[in-house]
Design a protein around this motif. Sequence first.
Motif, PDB file in Angstrom:
ATOM      1  N   TYR A 129       0.824  -1.339  -0.027  1.00 44.54           N
ATOM      2  CA  TYR A 129       0.026  -0.106   0.089  1.00 44.54           C
ATOM      3  C   TYR A 129       0.849   1.091   0.084  1.00 44.54           C
ATOM      4  N   VAL A 130       2.023   1.178   0.888  1.00 43.45           N
ATOM      5  CA  VAL A 130       2.792   2.438   0.860  1.00 43.45           C
ATOM      6  C   VAL A 130       3.564   2.570  -0.755  1.00 43.45           C
ATOM      7  N   GLU A 131       4.037   1.199  -1.059  1.00 43.31           N
ATOM      8  CA  GLU A 131       4.531   1.422  -2.457  1.00 43.31           C
ATOM      9  C   GLU A 131       3.725   2.403  -3.592  1.00 43.31           C
ATOM     10  N   THR A 132       2.294   1.875  -3.401  1.00 47.50           N
ATOM     11  CA  THR A 132       1.276   2.262  -4.362  1.00 47.50           C
ATOM     12  C   THR A 132       1.167   3.960  -4.099  1.00 47.50           C
ATOM     13  N   GLN A 133       1.235   4.356  -2.735  1.00 42.32           N
ATOM     14  CA  GLN A 133       1.195   5.724  -2.307  1.00 42.32           C
ATOM     15  C   GLN A 133       2.250   6.617  -2.888  1.00 42.32           C
ATOM     16  N   VAL A 145       9.794   1.763   2.040  1.00 42.87           N
ATOM     17  CA  VAL A 145       9.335   0.350   1.587  1.00 42.87           C
ATOM     18  C   VAL A 145      10.685  -0.483   1.042  1.00 42.87           C
ATOM     19  N   LEU A 146      11.510  -0.023   0.646  1.00 45.93           N
ATOM     20  CA  LEU A 146      12.874  -0.467   0.162  1.00 45.93           C
ATOM     21  C   LEU A 146      13.676  -1.159   1.029  1.00 45.93           C
ATOM     22  N   GLY A 173      14.417  -9.654   2.923  1.00 43.76           N
ATOM     23  CA  GLY A 173      15.252 -10.474   2.046  1.00 43.76           C
ATOM     24  C   GLY A 173      14.417 -10.666   0.471  1.00 43.76           C
ATOM     25  N   HIS A 174      13.436 -10.016   0.168  1.00 46.37           N
ATOM     26  CA  HIS A 174      12.816  -9.787  -0.931  1.00 46.37           C
ATOM     27  C   HIS A 174      13.467  -9.202  -2.102  1.00 46.37           C
ATOM     28  N   ALA A 175      14.447  -9.974  -2.664  1.00 45.22           N
ATOM     29  CA  ALA A 175      15.549  -9.441  -3.585  1.00 45.22           C
ATOM     30  C   ALA A 175      14.788  -8.835  -4.897  1.00 45.22           C
ATOM     31  N   ALA A 176      13.797  -9.678  -5.534  1.00 48.46           N
ATOM     32  CA  ALA A 176      12.968  -9.061  -6.540  1.00 48.46           C
ATOM     33  C   ALA A 176      12.349  -7.896  -6.426  1.00 48.46           C
ATOM     34  N   ASP A 177      11.687  -7.712  -5.260  1.00 49.49           N
ATOM     35  CA  ASP A 177      10.974  -6.597  -4.939  1.00 49.49           C
ATOM     36  C   ASP A 177      11.689  -5.576  -4.709  1.00 49.49           C
ATOM     37  N   LEU A 197      12.492   4.015  -7.272  1.00 54.72           N
ATOM     38  CA  LEU A 197      13.393   5.232  -6.592  1.00 54.72           C
ATOM     39  C   LEU A 197      14.062   6.286  -7.329  1.00 54.72           C
ATOM     40  N   ALA A 198      14.700   5.552  -8.115  1.00 54.24           N
ATOM     41  CA  ALA A 198      15.595   6.259  -9.255  1.00 54.24           C
ATOM     42  C   ALA A 198      15.052   7.396 -10.006  1.00 54.24           C
TER      43      ALA A 198
END
Length: 690
Positions: A626-630, A650-651, A658-662, A670-671
């Motif tokens: 949810y925070v990522e969508t925000q 979130v990162l 350990g969620h490497a793909a995310d 972010l960039a």
Amino acid sequence: MFDLAGESSIRRGLSLLPVAVALVLILGSCAAPPEPAEPAEPGNPDAPAQSGTTIPHPPLGDMEPVVARTLEAQRAELDALLLRGDVLEAERAQAIGRLGQLYQAHRLVEAAEACYRKAHALAPELFDWAYFLGVLAARRGNLEEAAAAFEKAVELRPRDLPALIRLANLELDRGNIDRAHALYETARSLDPSLAAAEYGLGRVAAERRSYQEAIEHFDKALTLQPRASVIRYHLGQAYRQLGQLGEAESHLSQSGPVKVAISDPLMAEVNSLATGAAPYLIQGNTALRDGRLTVAVNAYRLAIQADPEDAMARRSLATVLTLLRDLDGAVEQLEAAARLAPNNAQAHADLGAALAEQGSNESALQHLQLAVELEPELQKARFNLASSLARLGRFGEAEEHYRRFLEIDPDDLETRSRLGTVLAQAGKVPQAILELREVVRQDPENAQTQLNLGIALAQSGDLPGAIAHHRKVLDLTADDATLGRTHFNLATFHLRQGDRDRALEHFRLALDHNERLAPAHFNVANLLAGTGNLEEALPHFARFSELRPDDGSARLGAATALMHLGRFGEAKTALDEAVERIPDEIVAVHALARLLAAAPDSSLRDGQRSLVLISRALNTATVPSYVETQAMALAEVGRFEDAVDKQRAVLAEARKLGHAADAKRLERNLARYESGQSCCAGPKDVFPAR
């Protein structure tokens, strides 16, 4: 999920008034059935009356008031006439016979017969009184006396068809085949279109083992009276004797209780004399017996109009309304019947059964409980009471009543099967399995119990046993509803075993038998989507949404599939519909918020609306996705610093877990935010939106 299947849980027990005198002479395998009267003294209809014979005056206390008044007035008129000295014997006979007709019309059979004997003794040359004596003697089973009376009637009026047919029937039943044949032939010669004569000649031929000739007569009778289903029974038996089993089975399967009829003016006259509710009840009962339901409804309504306090007429009307699926009308009549007879257990049992069938289980419960209290041995009421309790989730009470039922009738397999079902519903699975196994042992062809046993075994964890019993159901029934439920359950079992291919096969078969089985559509769609068959999955998601418009899960599933197909506009439409219909479906709210913030098609984006929606989601839980969508929505409206802060948080959480793909996706976006660019998501950025 799947539900325990149950047998039809309502046992109807509505009573009807007995059929009294009919408007037509009904012809069956023998004379009409006896009416509830004590046998009169046998005798010759020509014998002179004893000088001391008196006109009967039966008590009228139990009659309808309007009927009692009519009979009292007629008796008073007759008494006055008999006191006069200037009255001819024929006039006396006519008046006494007329009173007899009134008695017969109101089912006072003994009194009617006494009047007819007196009238016949006074005027032995008159046809009517001999005929009525024959009718009443036949109804109480005295064939010898009835035959003598009809012989006299035929002698007086040789061309009277009802008398000829009645006498022929009696002779056939007494074994006088030749005499019966001659009488039927005479009747046919007088009226070649008389179905009763052809039917009688067919029975004579069958008695003589001339089955082909019998078939010819029965065929003619059936052509003349196609609704007389009793003829088909005799046709079937004749074909069976000739070894033509296919024809025999065809006719026997269509046989029924509707008998051959012949117009009978004298009996019609008797019925026309009836007053009050009785004649309409007779008409209603006759029509109901013959399957003429609309006629029966009209007759019963007239009976109620004549006597609004006749509870039996209301229950009879309710019976027909139930057959016509007018449950509201049936309940209305049964409520009135219960008010008129508040201490009548059957009235409350009938009302409770109708309310239960209507789905009003709480109201049904009150009347069924009262019925059982008033008459504890009323088994139908107890069965329906237990079934209503089960539907309300009161399994313990239901179990108690099913067990009490079985104490009285331990061999009732339907009740034992229902007991097993409620035990399973109550979580008493081992006991349920024992009861259901016993039913299956005694009745292995019972598809419903096989199904319930299979479900109980699945609840116990015995999936192979559950599958085996469900497969037996497939061999035992052709009922689409049961087959649909059986295939659905089998699919569920195979899914639990990890066999997705068999699960998909049975979900599809379930839909072949019941296309409206919404959960099957949803499961088929998910299984297809899971194997990449997205286009094939979409129609099943859509059909589920049609069947369950207030369930947003299929729209979310369809939107997911559309995203992966790159059809973002259609995905947005699906999510808009889901959020509009179910505003509290937060998964759909979040999915729409993410699509509006980051759709690859910029024309679909709406950052401000996305922020509103994601705020609703965050009010329910602070979930990383949810925070990522925000952060996506903040970037879309140009608030890049705020977007960077949310994205970094979130990162950090993704790296910690350990969620490497995310983490890679989060770093990339972010960039973009740090360089003042909004998110340009692909399907995987939009979904999954956990």
